[in-house]
Motif scaffolding. Structure first.
Motif, PDB file in Angstrom:
ATOM      1  N   VAL A 198       0.845  -1.194   0.000  1.00 13.22           N
ATOM      2  CA  VAL A 198       0.000   0.000   0.000  1.00 13.22           C
ATOM      3  C   VAL A 198       0.880   1.243   0.000  1.00 13.22           C
ATOM      4  CG1 VAL A 198      -1.810   1.267   1.250  1.00 13.22           C
ATOM      5  CG2 VAL A 198      -1.809  -1.251   1.244  1.00 13.22           C
ATOM      6  N   GLU A 199       0.568   2.185  -0.852  1.00 13.38           N
ATOM      7  CA  GLU A 199       1.315   3.435  -0.886  1.00 13.38           C
ATOM      8  C   GLU A 199       0.886   4.330   0.278  1.00 13.38           C
ATOM      9  OE1 GLU A 199       3.769   4.246  -2.922  1.00 13.38           O
ATOM     10  OE2 GLU A 199       3.617   2.312  -3.960  1.00 13.38           O
ATOM     11  N   PRO A 200       1.802   5.128   0.840  1.00 18.86           N
ATOM     12  CA  PRO A 200       1.403   6.091   1.874  1.00 18.86           C
ATOM     13  C   PRO A 200       0.263   6.981   1.378  1.00 18.86           C
ATOM     14  CG  PRO A 200       3.787   5.939   1.755  1.00 18.86           C
ATOM     15  CD  PRO A 200       3.255   5.142   0.599  1.00 18.86           C
ATOM     16  N   ASN A 201      -0.757   7.175   2.223  1.00 24.28           N
ATOM     17  CA  ASN A 201      -1.945   7.893   1.760  1.00 24.28           C
ATOM     18  C   ASN A 201      -2.559   8.811   2.816  1.00 24.28           C
ATOM     19  OD1 ASN A 201      -3.134   6.055   3.500  1.00 24.28           O
ATOM     20  ND2 ASN A 201      -3.971   4.764   1.877  1.00 24.28           N
ATOM     21  N   VAL A 202      -1.856   9.049   3.912  1.00 18.67           N
ATOM     22  CA  VAL A 202      -2.411   9.861   4.993  1.00 18.67           C
ATOM     23  C   VAL A 202      -2.142  11.339   4.724  1.00 18.67           C
ATOM     24  CG1 VAL A 202      -2.251  10.422   7.443  1.00 18.67           C
ATOM     25  CG2 VAL A 202      -2.253   8.032   6.711  1.00 18.67           C
ATOM     26  N   GLN A 203      -3.197  12.121   4.842  1.00 19.56           N
ATOM     27  CA  GLN A 203      -3.074  13.564   4.694  1.00 19.56           C
ATOM     28  C   GLN A 203      -3.713  14.224   5.908  1.00 19.56           C
ATOM     29  OE1 GLN A 203      -4.964  14.589   1.018  1.00 19.56           O
ATOM     30  NE2 GLN A 203      -3.515  13.450  -0.251  1.00 19.56           N
ATOM     31  N   GLN A 204      -3.045  15.206   6.478  1.00 16.37           N
ATOM     32  CA  GLN A 204      -3.544  15.918   7.651  1.00 16.37           C
ATOM     33  C   GLN A 204      -3.890  17.352   7.270  1.00 16.37           C
ATOM     34  OE1 GLN A 204      -4.191  14.464  10.405  1.00 16.37           O
ATOM     35  NE2 GLN A 204      -3.027  12.558  10.277  1.00 16.37           N
ATOM     36  N   PRO A 205      -5.023  17.887   7.785  1.00 22.04           N
ATOM     37  CA  PRO A 205      -5.332  19.302   7.536  1.00 22.04           C
ATOM     38  C   PRO A 205      -4.223  20.198   8.088  1.00 22.04           C
ATOM     39  CG  PRO A 205      -7.223  18.157   8.466  1.00 22.04           C
ATOM     40  CD  PRO A 205      -6.063  17.220   8.579  1.00 22.04           C
ATOM     41  N   GLN A 206      -3.948  21.274   7.401  1.00 21.22           N
ATOM     42  CA  GLN A 206      -2.894  22.191   7.820  1.00 21.22           C
ATOM     43  C   GLN A 206      -3.352  22.997   9.034  1.00 21.22           C
ATOM     44  OE1 GLN A 206      -1.633  24.815   4.731  1.00 21.22           O
ATOM     45  NE2 GLN A 206      -0.079  25.834   5.969  1.00 21.22           N
ATOM     46  N   GLN A 207      -2.487  23.038  10.060  1.00 23.79           N
ATOM     47  CA  GLN A 207      -2.791  23.844  11.238  1.00 23.79           C
ATOM     48  C   GLN A 207      -2.734  25.322  10.878  1.00 23.79           C
ATOM     49  OE1 GLN A 207      -3.617  23.344  14.451  1.00 23.79           O
ATOM     50  NE2 GLN A 207      -3.669  21.111  14.440  1.00 23.79           N
ATOM     51  N   ARG A 208      -3.736  26.072  11.340  1.00 17.80           N
ATOM     52  CA  ARG A 208      -3.790  27.497  11.052  1.00 17.80           C
ATOM     53  C   ARG A 208      -3.793  28.293  12.350  1.00 17.80           C
ATOM     54  NH1 ARG A 208      -8.418  27.776   6.252  1.00 17.80           N
ATOM     55  NH2 ARG A 208      -7.450  26.249   4.859  1.00 17.80           N
ATOM     56  N   ARG A 209      -3.482  29.576  12.228  1.00 18.33           N
ATOM     57  CA  ARG A 209      -3.525  30.458  13.389  1.00 18.33           C
ATOM     58  C   ARG A 209      -4.952  30.439  13.965  1.00 18.33           C
ATOM     59  NH1 ARG A 209      -1.293  36.405  12.615  1.00 18.33           N
ATOM     60  NH2 ARG A 209       0.584  35.125  12.262  1.00 18.33           N
ATOM     61  N   GLY A 210      -5.032  30.318  15.269  1.00 20.59           N
ATOM     62  CA  GLY A 210      -6.337  30.240  15.922  1.00 20.59           C
ATOM     63  C   GLY A 210      -6.790  28.814  16.169  1.00 20.59           C
ATOM     64  N   GLY A 211      -6.039  27.835  15.657  1.00 24.48           N
ATOM     65  CA  GLY A 211      -6.392  26.438  15.881  1.00 24.48           C
ATOM     66  C   GLY A 211      -6.092  26.013  17.310  1.00 24.48           C
ATOM     67  N   SER A 212      -6.533  24.819  17.648  1.00 21.63           N
ATOM     68  CA  SER A 212      -6.325  24.274  19.002  1.00 21.63           C
ATOM     69  C   SER A 212      -5.483  23.013  18.885  1.00 21.63           C
ATOM     70  CB  SER A 212      -7.672  23.977  19.671  1.00 21.63           C
ATOM     71  OG  SER A 212      -8.593  23.386  18.770  1.00 21.63           O
ATOM     72  N   LYS A 213      -4.266  23.064  19.403  1.00 26.33           N
ATOM     73  CA  LYS A 213      -3.269  22.024  19.134  1.00 26.33           C
ATOM     74  C   LYS A 213      -3.037  21.070  20.306  1.00 26.33           C
ATOM     75  CE  LYS A 213      -0.753  25.188  16.064  1.00 26.33           C
ATOM     76  NZ  LYS A 213       0.549  25.838  15.771  1.00 26.33           N
ATOM     77  N   GLY A 214      -3.740  21.249  21.405  1.00 29.41           N
ATOM     78  CA  GLY A 214      -3.501  20.405  22.559  1.00 29.41           C
ATOM     79  C   GLY A 214      -4.118  19.023  22.437  1.00 29.41           C
ATOM     80  N   THR A 215      -3.800  18.180  23.431  1.00 28.25           N
ATOM     81  CA  THR A 215      -4.297  16.806  23.462  1.00 28.25           C
ATOM     82  C   THR A 215      -4.634  16.420  24.901  1.00 28.25           C
ATOM     83  OG1 THR A 215      -2.886  16.181  21.598  1.00 28.25           O
ATOM     84  CG2 THR A 215      -3.771  14.396  22.928  1.00 28.25           C
ATOM     85  N   PHE A 216      -5.747  15.769  25.075  1.00 31.68           N
ATOM     86  CA  PHE A 216      -6.080  15.178  26.369  1.00 31.68           C
ATOM     87  C   PHE A 216      -6.206  13.674  26.168  1.00 31.68           C
ATOM     88  CE2 PHE A 216      -8.841  13.457  29.612  1.00 31.68           C
ATOM     89  CZ  PHE A 216      -8.374  14.053  30.773  1.00 31.68           C
ATOM     90  N   THR A 217      -5.472  12.906  26.967  1.00 30.96           N
ATOM     91  CA  THR A 217      -5.488  11.441  26.878  1.00 30.96           C
ATOM     92  C   THR A 217      -6.160  10.869  28.104  1.00 30.96           C
ATOM     93  OG1 THR A 217      -3.438  11.427  25.593  1.00 30.96           O
ATOM     94  CG2 THR A 217      -4.065   9.372  26.688  1.00 30.96           C
ATOM     95  N   THR A 218      -7.129   9.980  27.890  1.00 30.51           N
ATOM     96  CA  THR A 218      -7.762   9.274  28.997  1.00 30.51           C
ATOM     97  C   THR A 218      -7.392   7.801  28.903  1.00 30.51           C
ATOM     98  OG1 THR A 218      -9.870   8.834  30.128  1.00 30.51           O
ATOM     99  CG2 THR A 218      -9.949   8.942  27.725  1.00 30.51           C
ATOM    100  N   ASP A 219      -6.944   7.233  29.994  1.00 33.65           N
ATOM    101  CA  ASP A 219      -6.521   5.833  30.045  1.00 33.65           C
ATOM    102  C   ASP A 219      -7.629   5.019  30.703  1.00 33.65           C
ATOM    103  OD1 ASP A 219      -5.382   3.366  30.366  1.00 33.65           O
ATOM    104  OD2 ASP A 219      -3.640   4.054  31.504  1.00 33.65           O
ATOM    105  N   CYS A 220      -8.292   4.199  29.914  1.00 35.15           N
ATOM    106  CA  CYS A 220      -9.421   3.404  30.425  1.00 35.15           C
ATOM    107  C   CYS A 220      -9.173   1.910  30.300  1.00 35.15           C
ATOM    108  CB  CYS A 220     -10.704   3.793  29.702  1.00 35.15           C
ATOM    109  SG  CYS A 220     -11.148   5.534  29.890  1.00 35.15           S
ATOM    110  N   GLY A 221      -7.930   1.502  30.039  1.00 33.46           N
ATOM    111  CA  GLY A 221      -7.593   0.093  29.976  1.00 33.46           C
ATOM    112  C   GLY A 221      -7.882  -0.528  28.622  1.00 33.46           C
ATOM    113  N   LYS A 222      -7.837  -1.865  28.600  1.00 37.15           N
ATOM    114  CA  LYS A 222      -7.975  -2.642  27.363  1.00 37.15           C
ATOM    115  C   LYS A 222      -9.097  -3.667  27.460  1.00 37.15           C
ATOM    116  CE  LYS A 222      -3.766  -3.927  27.993  1.00 37.15           C
ATOM    117  NZ  LYS A 222      -2.401  -4.500  27.905  1.00 37.15           N
TER     118      LYS A 222
END
Length: 507
Positions: A227-251
């Protein structure tokens, strides 16, 4: 390199399933067999155009029952009518399951007499669906305006097997999937079996479609390295929100499984007709009320997150039975094989590339993907499949064959735009939406924290696995889906929003 395969046995685990008829010997019948070249399907007597179009095709055999999805064509359903409408929609799912079982049991007779399928399966199914549609119309009419045109959704058809000729060609020549969709679709199949087969052989070289006889098939798999690489991400723009919150709920170490779906079929046991893994809220079953969820225990490390996260289990197709082999959601619904505990589950909430996010409302319900995408089409399909080390290559309608040392990855990116008013909708979709290719929400919608779910499995190399599905969906990878109900407490949700909007990484 050895692999430490993790199995979740259902013995001593909480399985919520309604009593149902146990399949007798031979109940799990192979239905995906090859047809002779030039062989098609035709019915004597009158039939609707949909049936004619979907039951004939040179070189193809019929593999499943294809019914229009009534829920997708419903108007706004008044709140007071929703319980009855949801029950009838669940009843219609059971009608299709029963009809599919009859089709599987009578396959050989239908091959000799195609009119049998029309008389014994499709016509009775149409009558039952008409009765359910009538009850839905009456329920909506009591509280609003009676919907029109739903009767046209009653007829079903037998669908040709799309994978009959998969991999065939001159000297095993190339077969390419060709479809790529925003980094979630795409993949290539070199057309060669190389000794790897997703199904079982009947002793005469015919792939019978997995150990339950209804999938997966060899054509449902592709080597991730092709499979050829095919992932594209939207470009981050000024005013965007770049943080991340991770919740660990097990497996799902607790082994919480059931074949219910409290979002789609509340109050209906076995409403999903396939088994779900659950992490987070432990009160989730078909009968869980909002109060039950709010008061339930949670497997999440942060006890302020009592949200429920669930998805179809993944099973090995190795001929081994699980303890639900004679239970609803399991063998009774053609879901067989050893349930696999994920080696890793990651639940991240991320921001918008173009704006700040606002808090999710408590008890917001989101479904991503379509459990019936094989027959409904891929408009709502949204799961991605890949392998560790190759996650710049994502598949939508194929399972990946991972190289030695690499693990299978399922990913879900949930809807990130909310209508600002409703925690659910009649079809469980229209109150939320995906951002466009640039990351913008549509008119009337606002950005909310986006749940990104990643589930990893350490399974043996090769094509010997599949997700649970409705029986008639044949365990196709495109039917994969995820469900989420937000039960964050207010303080924690405010923390999530602040972390994302200020560009922090929190947990």
């Amino acid at each position: 390199m050895g692999r430490n395969r993790k199995r979740s046995t259902l013995a001593n685990r909480a399985i919520v399933a309604s009593a149902a008829l146990i399949l007798g010997g031979g109940g799990l019948v192979a239905v995906n067999t090859y047809a002779s070249a030039g062989e098609g399907w035709s019915w004597s007597g009158q039939q609707d155009e949909q049936t004619q179009n979907q039951t004939k095709g040179a070189g193809q055999t019929v593999s499943t029952i294809d019914c229009p999805e009534v829920a997708n064509d419903l108007p706004d359903v008044p709140e007071q009518a929703r319980p009855e409408v949801d029950r009838e929609l669940a009843t219609m799912d059971s009608q299709i399951t029963d009809a599919y079982q009859k089709f599987a049991e009578q396959k050989e007779q239908i091959e000799q007499d195609p009119q049998l399928a029309q008389n014994a399966i499709l016509n009775p199914l149409k009558d039952k669906r008409l009765a359910s549609i009538d009850r839905i119309s009456v329920a909506i009419n009591r509280a609003g305006q009676q919907p029109q045109g739903l009767d046209s959704l009653a007829p079903c058809a037998l669908r040709p097997d799309d994978n009959v000729n998969a991999g065939e060609g001159d000297n095993g020549g190339d077969a390419q999937d060709g479809a790529q969709d925003g980094g979630q679709d795409g993949g290539q199949n070199d057309g060669q079996d190389n000794g790897q087969d997703g199904g079982q052989d009947d002793g005469q070289g015919n792939d019978q479609g997995g150990q339950a006889g209804n999938g997966p098939e060899a054509g449902d798999f592709v080597d991730i390295q092709s499979v050829e690489p095919n992932v594209q991400q939207p470009q981050q723009r000024r005013g965007g929100s770049k943080g991340t919150f991770t919740t660990d709920c097990g497996k799902n170490e607790n082994g919480k499984f059931n074949p219910d779906n409290v979002i789609v079929a509340p109050g209906v046991s076995n409403g999903a007709h396939h088994m779900h893994d659950y992490v987070g809220n432990q009160a989730n079953d078909a009968f869980a009320s909002d109060d039950d969820l709010a008061g339930g225990d949670t497997t999440c490390r942060n006890q302020g997150d009592k949200s429920t996260y669930y998805w179809p289990v993944l099973r090995l197709q190795n001929g081994q039975d699980e303890n639900d082999a004679a239970a609803d959601g399991g063998g009774n619904d053609k879901n067989v094989g050893e349930i696999q505990t994920p080696s890793q589950v990651t639940l991240n909430f991320v921001g918008s590339p173009v704006s700040k996010v606002t808090a999710m409302p408590r008890l917001l319900r989101i479904i991503t993907g379509d459990a019936k995408a094989f027959t409904n089409g891929d408009a709502n399909a949204n799961a991605s499949w890949s392998c560790t080390g190759f996650e710049d290559r994502q598949l939508k309608d194929k399972y990946p064959i991972c190289p030695e040392g690499s693990q299978v990855v399922r990913s879900f990116k949930f809807q990130s735009c909310w209508d600002g008013q409703n925690t659910d909708s009649a079809n469980h979709r229209t109150h939320v939406a995906f951002a466009d290719g640039n990351g913008n929400c549509g008119d009337g919608f606002q950005a909310i924290p986006q749940l990104v779910q990643r589930i990893v499995y350490d399974v043996p190399p090769g094509p010997g696995f599949a997700v649970d599905s409705f029986p008639e969906q044949l365990h196709k990878p495109i039917t994969d889906h995820g469900d989420f109900i937000n039960v964050f407490d207010e303080n924690l949700m405010n923390k999530v929003v602040n972390c994302i909007n200020t560009g922090q990484k929190c947990q």
